[in-house]
Scaffold this active site. Structure first.
Site, PDB file in Angstrom:
ATOM      1  N   LYS A  55       0.845  -1.204   0.000  1.00 39.74           N
ATOM      2  CA  LYS A  55       0.000   0.000   0.000  1.00 39.74           C
ATOM      3  C   LYS A  55       0.882   1.257   0.000  1.00 39.74           C
ATOM      4  O   LYS A  55       2.076   1.181   0.333  1.00 39.74           O
ATOM      5  CB  LYS A  55      -0.910  -0.014   1.234  1.00 39.74           C
ATOM      6  CG  LYS A  55      -0.150  -0.059   2.558  1.00 39.74           C
ATOM      7  CD  LYS A  55      -1.057  -0.408   3.737  1.00 39.74           C
ATOM      8  CE  LYS A  55      -0.274  -0.472   5.034  1.00 39.74           C
ATOM      9  NZ  LYS A  55      -1.082  -1.044   6.135  1.00 39.74           N
ATOM     10  N   ARG A 153     -10.521  -0.106  14.621  1.00 34.19           N
ATOM     11  CA  ARG A 153     -10.279   0.735  13.457  1.00 34.19           C
ATOM     12  C   ARG A 153     -11.256   0.253  12.390  1.00 34.19           C
ATOM     13  O   ARG A 153     -12.326   0.792  12.251  1.00 34.19           O
ATOM     14  CB  ARG A 153      -8.816   0.572  13.025  1.00 34.19           C
ATOM     15  CG  ARG A 153      -8.166   1.833  12.553  1.00 34.19           C
ATOM     16  CD  ARG A 153      -6.676   1.664  12.331  1.00 34.19           C
ATOM     17  NE  ARG A 153      -6.295   0.450  11.623  1.00 34.19           N
ATOM     18  CZ  ARG A 153      -5.092   0.235  11.110  1.00 34.19           C
ATOM     19  NH1 ARG A 153      -4.148   1.142  11.239  1.00 34.19           N
ATOM     20  NH2 ARG A 153      -4.811  -0.884  10.482  1.00 34.19           N
ATOM     21  N   TYR A 275      16.630  30.164   8.343  1.00 36.34           N
ATOM     22  CA  TYR A 275      15.424  30.870   8.789  1.00 36.34           C
ATOM     23  C   TYR A 275      15.350  30.940  10.310  1.00 36.34           C
ATOM     24  O   TYR A 275      15.657  29.969  11.008  1.00 36.34           O
ATOM     25  CB  TYR A 275      14.175  30.146   8.289  1.00 36.34           C
ATOM     26  CG  TYR A 275      13.882  30.369   6.826  1.00 36.34           C
ATOM     27  CD1 TYR A 275      13.644  31.638   6.329  1.00 36.34           C
ATOM     28  CD2 TYR A 275      13.826  29.283   5.957  1.00 36.34           C
ATOM     29  CE1 TYR A 275      13.353  31.835   4.980  1.00 36.34           C
ATOM     30  CE2 TYR A 275      13.530  29.462   4.617  1.00 36.34           C
ATOM     31  CZ  TYR A 275      13.299  30.748   4.131  1.00 36.34           C
ATOM     32  OH  TYR A 275      13.015  30.923   2.808  1.00 36.34           O
ATOM     33  N   MET A 327      12.689  24.362   2.655  1.00 37.39           N
ATOM     34  CA  MET A 327      11.945  23.553   1.695  1.00 37.39           C
ATOM     35  C   MET A 327      12.874  22.740   0.792  1.00 37.39           C
ATOM     36  O   MET A 327      12.661  21.556   0.557  1.00 37.39           O
ATOM     37  CB  MET A 327      11.057  24.465   0.836  1.00 37.39           C
ATOM     38  CG  MET A 327      10.135  23.706  -0.096  1.00 37.39           C
ATOM     39  SD  MET A 327       9.171  24.801  -1.150  1.00 37.39           S
ATOM     40  CE  MET A 327       8.128  25.637   0.034  1.00 37.39           C
TER      41      MET A 327
HETATM   42  C1  LIG Z   1      -0.260  -2.014   6.867  1.00 38.25           C
HETATM   43  C2  LIG Z   1      -0.823  -3.329   7.292  1.00 38.25           C
HETATM   44  C3  LIG Z   1      -0.013  -4.457   7.439  1.00 38.25           C
HETATM   45  C4  LIG Z   1       1.500  -4.401   7.355  1.00 38.25           C
HETATM   46  O1  LIG Z   1       1.987  -3.947   8.592  1.00 38.25           O
HETATM   47  P1  LIG Z   1       3.565  -3.807   8.879  1.00 38.25           P
HETATM   48  O2  LIG Z   1       3.627  -3.374  10.299  1.00 38.25           O
HETATM   49  O3  LIG Z   1       4.068  -2.770   7.945  1.00 38.25           O
HETATM   50  O4  LIG Z   1       4.167  -5.138   8.636  1.00 38.25           O
HETATM   51  C5  LIG Z   1      -0.626  -5.679   7.686  1.00 38.25           C
HETATM   52  N1  LIG Z   1      -1.968  -5.755   7.859  1.00 38.25           N
HETATM   53  C6  LIG Z   1      -2.777  -4.681   7.774  1.00 38.25           C
HETATM   54  C7  LIG Z   1      -4.235  -4.845   7.984  1.00 38.25           C
HETATM   55  C8  LIG Z   1      -2.237  -3.431   7.515  1.00 38.25           C
HETATM   56  O5  LIG Z   1      -3.039  -2.361   7.449  1.00 38.25           O
END
Ligand SMILES: *Cc1c(COP(=O)(O)O)cnc(C)c1O
Length: 388
Positions: A55, A153, A275, A327
């Site tokens: 992802k 979640r 800055y 930046m």
């Molecule tokens: C992002 C995610 C993972 C991977 O988690 P890591 O800690 O990066 O290994 C696995 N399962 C779900 C549901 C996730 O959202």
């Protein structure tokens, strides 16, 4: 000026690093280390299938090169967050099994069917909608069901999962390809939450005895081989981040980020840099200005106003950040490095073998996941191939 993405063997990367036309930052991804990390998890869990979570553009590393390298190594199953990410992945790897973690958006079942994506059904409503779509189209399409065991979640609550187990009418409409849950505290294996969530998952799994199961992210894949179930879902560990909050990193580093020295300048004692004039030279100093900044994902919070402990690695030495990160520009103190070993166009390691992503994250007050997924879009990206 050249910007872009290319594959180059390690020897060519060394040459490219000297190429002055590559202005700005250079991001090197070691695809062999990536594949080795995936294999290490697979080897530790021989009875299960090892998938890959790609992802957010493979945690910022680039989904295309990452997914292709993993597929070549034998990875068949991938997890993305969004349907669009899934469609992009399927166009690269048409035979991959792709699960979409953020679930089924209302009315989008047709998109999933068209792109052969599997939704991770996160609520009773999503399960109903998927089953309905399957009924209308007289197709038994595959999907995962996510049971929430304590994260609060996404996912069906345990009581909803129990109710679903009694709904033969729904369950026969689609193929339950995976029953999964997600751990809130796997990065701290000693945390009591892990046992609680596992216990709940075991209870729910017993109600769906025919469904393949999955509980483990990176940390859980390494901490408890006996929690492997049928499918592992590692993400961060593949990319070289430490999956644990409380023990050394067992993974190989994958990402190296170089900044380029734009100029080296003398700063007189008492003068300030950057800055807000937050850093004042305590003595006559030499400062190197690097051509990258917060627009590239170099968090502004890394540079403490007092030139804190955060540093880059140049010419075999550490050089602390001084003043505020801008930046596009960042200053580091190189007073202790012989001037003849510093030059305009030279690269400085911002992250890599000498400055780990987890260290950089600590200085920024965040985690490796956020550093990697914040990496900017204007780097030259070099992928060292797997050599296979
Ligand atoms: C992002 C995610 C993972 C991977 O988690 P890591 O800690 O990066 O290994 C696995 N399962 C779900 C549901 C996730 O959202």
């Amino acid at each position: 000026m050249f910007m872009g993405e290319r594959e180059a063997p390690a020897t060519r990367v060394a040459a490219l690093m000297e190429d002055p036309s590559l202005a700005g930052g250079i991001l090197c991804m070691d695809l062999l280390a990536l594949v080795e990390n995936w294999r290490a998890i697979a080897r530790a869990n021989p009875a299960a299938e090892t998938a890959a979570v790609v992802k957010a553009d493979a945690y910022g590393l680039g989904m295309g090169p990452v997914a292709k390298a993993l597929a070549k190594a034998g990875c068949r199953t991938f997890f993305v967050a969004l349907p669009g990410e899934g469609a992009a992945l399927k166009s690269l790897l048409p035979t991959a099994r792709v699960f979409v973690l953020s679930g089924l958006p209302r009315g989008e079942a047709g998109f999933f069917q068209h792109h052969e994506l599997m939704p991770v059904l996160n609520s009773a409503e999503e399960v109903e909608e998927w089953a309905d779509f399957c009924r209308q189209n007289e197709l038994r399409l595959p999907a995962a069901v996510h049971v929430d065991t304590g994260m609060n979640r996404l996912g069906l609550r345990p009581e909803e999962a129990r109710r679903l187990a009694g709904r033969a009418d729904l369950l026969r409409r689609f193929r339950l390809e995976l029953l999964m849950s997600h751990l809130a505290c796997a990065d701290e294996p000693g945390h009591e939450m892990n046992m609680r969530q596992r216990g709940m998952f075991e209870e729910i799994r017993a109600l769906f005895p025919d469904a393949p199961a999955s509980l483990a992210n990176s940390a859980a894949s390494l901490a408890w081989p006996e929690w492997e179930y049928d499918l592992l879902r590692p993400g961060i560990a593949l990319y070289g981040g430490n999956p644990f909050a409380d023990r050394p990193n067992p993974m190989r580093a994958v990402v190296t980020l170089y900044g380029t020295i734009l100029q080296v300048r003398e700063v007189k004692r008492g003068e300030t840099v950057g800055y807000g004039a937050t850093w004042r030279a305590p003595r006559d100093s030499r400062i190197a200005i690097l051509g990258l900044g917060y627009a590239d994902g170099l968090f502004r919070s890394i540079s403490g106003s007092a030139g804190g402990p955060a540093h880059v690695y140049i010419a075999g030495q550490f050089a602390p950040y001084v003043g505020r990160i801008s930046m596009d520009l960042t200053a580091v103190d190189v007073s202790h490095i012989p001037p003849e070993s510093l030059a305009r166009g030279q690269r400085a390691e911002v992250m890599g073998p000498h400055v780990s992503v987890d260290e950089l994250a600590r200085w920024a007050g965040t985690i490796a996941y956020e550093i990697l997924t914040s990496l900017g879009s204007r780097f030259t990206r070099l992928y060292t191939p797997t050599g296979e």
